[in-house]
Design a protein around this motif. Structure first.
Motif, PDB file in Angstrom:
ATOM      1  N   UNK A  86     -45.164 -32.377  47.060  1.00 42.09           N
ATOM      2  CA  UNK A  86     -44.256 -32.091  45.937  1.00 42.09           C
ATOM      3  C   UNK A  86     -43.507 -30.784  46.208  1.00 42.09           C
ATOM      4  N   UNK A  87     -44.230 -29.776  46.695  1.00 38.54           N
ATOM      5  CA  UNK A  87     -43.623 -28.485  47.023  1.00 38.54           C
ATOM      6  C   UNK A  87     -42.494 -28.633  48.047  1.00 38.54           C
ATOM      7  N   UNK A  88     -42.732 -29.492  49.023  1.00 40.78           N
ATOM      8  CA  UNK A  88     -41.800 -29.628  50.140  1.00 40.78           C
ATOM      9  C   UNK A  88     -40.593 -30.506  49.840  1.00 40.78           C
ATOM     10  N   UNK A  89     -40.717 -31.359  48.817  1.00 33.03           N
ATOM     11  CA  UNK A  89     -39.639 -32.306  48.519  1.00 33.03           C
ATOM     12  C   UNK A  89     -38.374 -31.567  48.079  1.00 33.03           C
ATOM     13  N   UNK A  90     -37.224 -32.129  48.444  1.00 32.60           N
ATOM     14  CA  UNK A  90     -35.967 -31.530  47.971  1.00 32.60           C
ATOM     15  C   UNK A  90     -35.785 -31.790  46.478  1.00 32.60           C
ATOM     16  N   UNK A  91     -36.291 -32.954  45.996  1.00 30.09           N
ATOM     17  CA  UNK A  91     -36.165 -33.278  44.561  1.00 30.09           C
ATOM     18  C   UNK A  91     -37.472 -33.850  44.042  1.00 30.09           C
ATOM     19  N   UNK A  92     -37.752 -33.564  42.760  1.00 30.13           N
ATOM     20  CA  UNK A  92     -38.983 -34.123  42.178  1.00 30.13           C
ATOM     21  C   UNK A  92     -38.695 -34.711  40.805  1.00 30.13           C
ATOM     22  N   UNK A  93     -39.368 -35.817  40.500  1.00 29.04           N
ATOM     23  CA  UNK A  93     -39.284 -36.427  39.173  1.00 29.04           C
ATOM     24  C   UNK A  93     -40.665 -36.323  38.536  1.00 29.04           C
ATOM     25  N   UNK A  94     -40.709 -36.462  37.209  1.00 29.94           N
ATOM     26  CA  UNK A  94     -42.002 -36.441  36.515  1.00 29.94           C
ATOM     27  C   UNK A  94     -42.612 -35.057  36.448  1.00 29.94           C
ATOM     28  N   UNK A  95     -41.757 -34.038  36.508  1.00 28.72           N
ATOM     29  CA  UNK A  95     -42.293 -32.674  36.417  1.00 28.72           C
ATOM     30  C   UNK A  95     -42.537 -32.283  34.968  1.00 28.72           C
ATOM     31  N   UNK A  96     -43.316 -31.227  34.770  1.00 30.68           N
ATOM     32  CA  UNK A  96     -43.552 -30.726  33.423  1.00 30.68           C
ATOM     33  C   UNK A  96     -42.248 -30.183  32.843  1.00 30.68           C
ATOM     34  N   UNK A  97     -42.174 -30.154  31.498  1.00 35.43           N
ATOM     35  CA  UNK A  97     -40.982 -29.624  30.837  1.00 35.43           C
ATOM     36  C   UNK A  97     -40.660 -28.245  31.408  1.00 35.43           C
TER      37      UNK A  97
END
Ligand SMILES: NC(=O)CC[C@H](N)C(=O)O
Length: 303
Positions: A86-97
């Protein structure tokens, strides 16, 4: 060679301590990384699994983000496991508000908890043709998925190393039923069909690496003899750049390879690290060469 392990939270010890520590098993020195300056002592980094929001808060507290991003930008290989992915991804979905900070460096979109809550953690056999081709061993390995993320999309330079197939509707229904009472052993017990459909081939990518190094000449101007203009990003100049500039050969898995006896994910990563170091030393000598006897007819702008 020294490999750093980000030691803020999560399963960093499994890589570092005790006789069964994964890095020891593959014959490499592991170094705990807790401060920005410690990154200068290693030429590769492992970001372990854990809880990415907590890890991000700790990284922020210790002012690690700028140094981590610089480390990636310099072309040093990074291996992300689960929260590390997750840290390394350029984009993330489903993150906390309010979202959370990412380092970036792996051109993909990750879903933070695609496989559900901690209770939906599971183990599964995954086929890993590329690892088998390079490292030998059995055709599949046991993946340990703990409240695991998955990759929904990858960019063109990213090579998929393992996919986890989406469950059929039937499996999805019976597994949802299992959620309310029965257990279904090694399978994830709850499926969110909408999230799965977002995944490529109706499944989820669970292991990747950057295949091609993307070269970039940002900030370089030079004189092109052909038409006499000052240019940026000329293909000829781009081709002459050392491979190390641009994106790092990062690797990431949604499962935890350090929790199994299978060491091939680590040896595979270490090969990438060795290749990168070799390329870097070749390209360094090439660049000093170029300074005395210019190899290209397009001189780099010095002024
Ligand atoms: N095992 C793990 O690293 C789980 C990661 C978790 N999904 C998160 O958001 O951080």
């Amino acid at each position: 060679m020294a490999v750093g392990v980000l030691a803020l939270q999560g399963s960093f010890n499994e890589r570092l301590s005790g006789s069964s520590a994964t890095l020891k098993r593959v014959g490499v020195k592991g170094v705990e990384i807790r401060k920005p300056e410690q990154l200068q002592t290693v030429n590769a980094l492992i970001i372990p699994g854990g809880e990415s929001t907590t890890m991000a808060k700790l990284a922020h507290y210790h002012n690690l983000f700028p140094a981590l991003r610089e480390f990636v930008k310099m072309g040093n290989p990074v291996c992300g496991t689960c929260a590390g992915l997750i840290f390394l991804a350029d984009k993330a979905a489903g993150q906390k508000a309010g979202s959370q900070e990412l380092i970036g460096g792996l051109d993909c979109t990750v879903h933070r908890n695609l496989f559900g809550s901690p209770l939906q953690s599971f183990e599964a056999d995954l086929s890993v043709p590329e690892i088998v081709r390079k490292e030998g061993g059995p055709p599949s390995f046991r993946g340990v998925f703990i409240r695991a993320p998955a990759i929904l999309e990858v960019g063109p330079a990213v090579q998929v190393l393992a996919d986890f197939p989406a469950p059929s509707d039937k499996t999805a229904k019976s597994d949802s039923a299992a959620e309310s009472g029965e257990t279904s052993g090694t399978k994830a017990k709850k499926w969110n069909a909408k999230k799965w459909k977002k995944g490529k081939n109706n499944g989820a990518t669970v292991a990747t690496k950057i295949q091609k190094k993307v070269k970039s000449a940002k900030g370089n101007c030079f004189h092109c003899k052909e038409d006499g203009h000052w240019k940026r990003n000329c293909p000829k100049y781009l081709a002459s750049l050392p491979a190390k500039s641009g994106k790092a050969p990062n690797q990431a898995t949604a499962f935890h390879p350090e929790l199994t006896a299978y060491t091939r994910w680590h040896s595979y990563f270490l090969k990438m690290v060795n290749e990168t170091s070799e390329e870097a030393s070749t390209s360094t000598s090439l660049s000093s060469d170029e300074q005395t006897t210019p190899k290209y007819d397009l001189p780099v702008f010095q002024g």
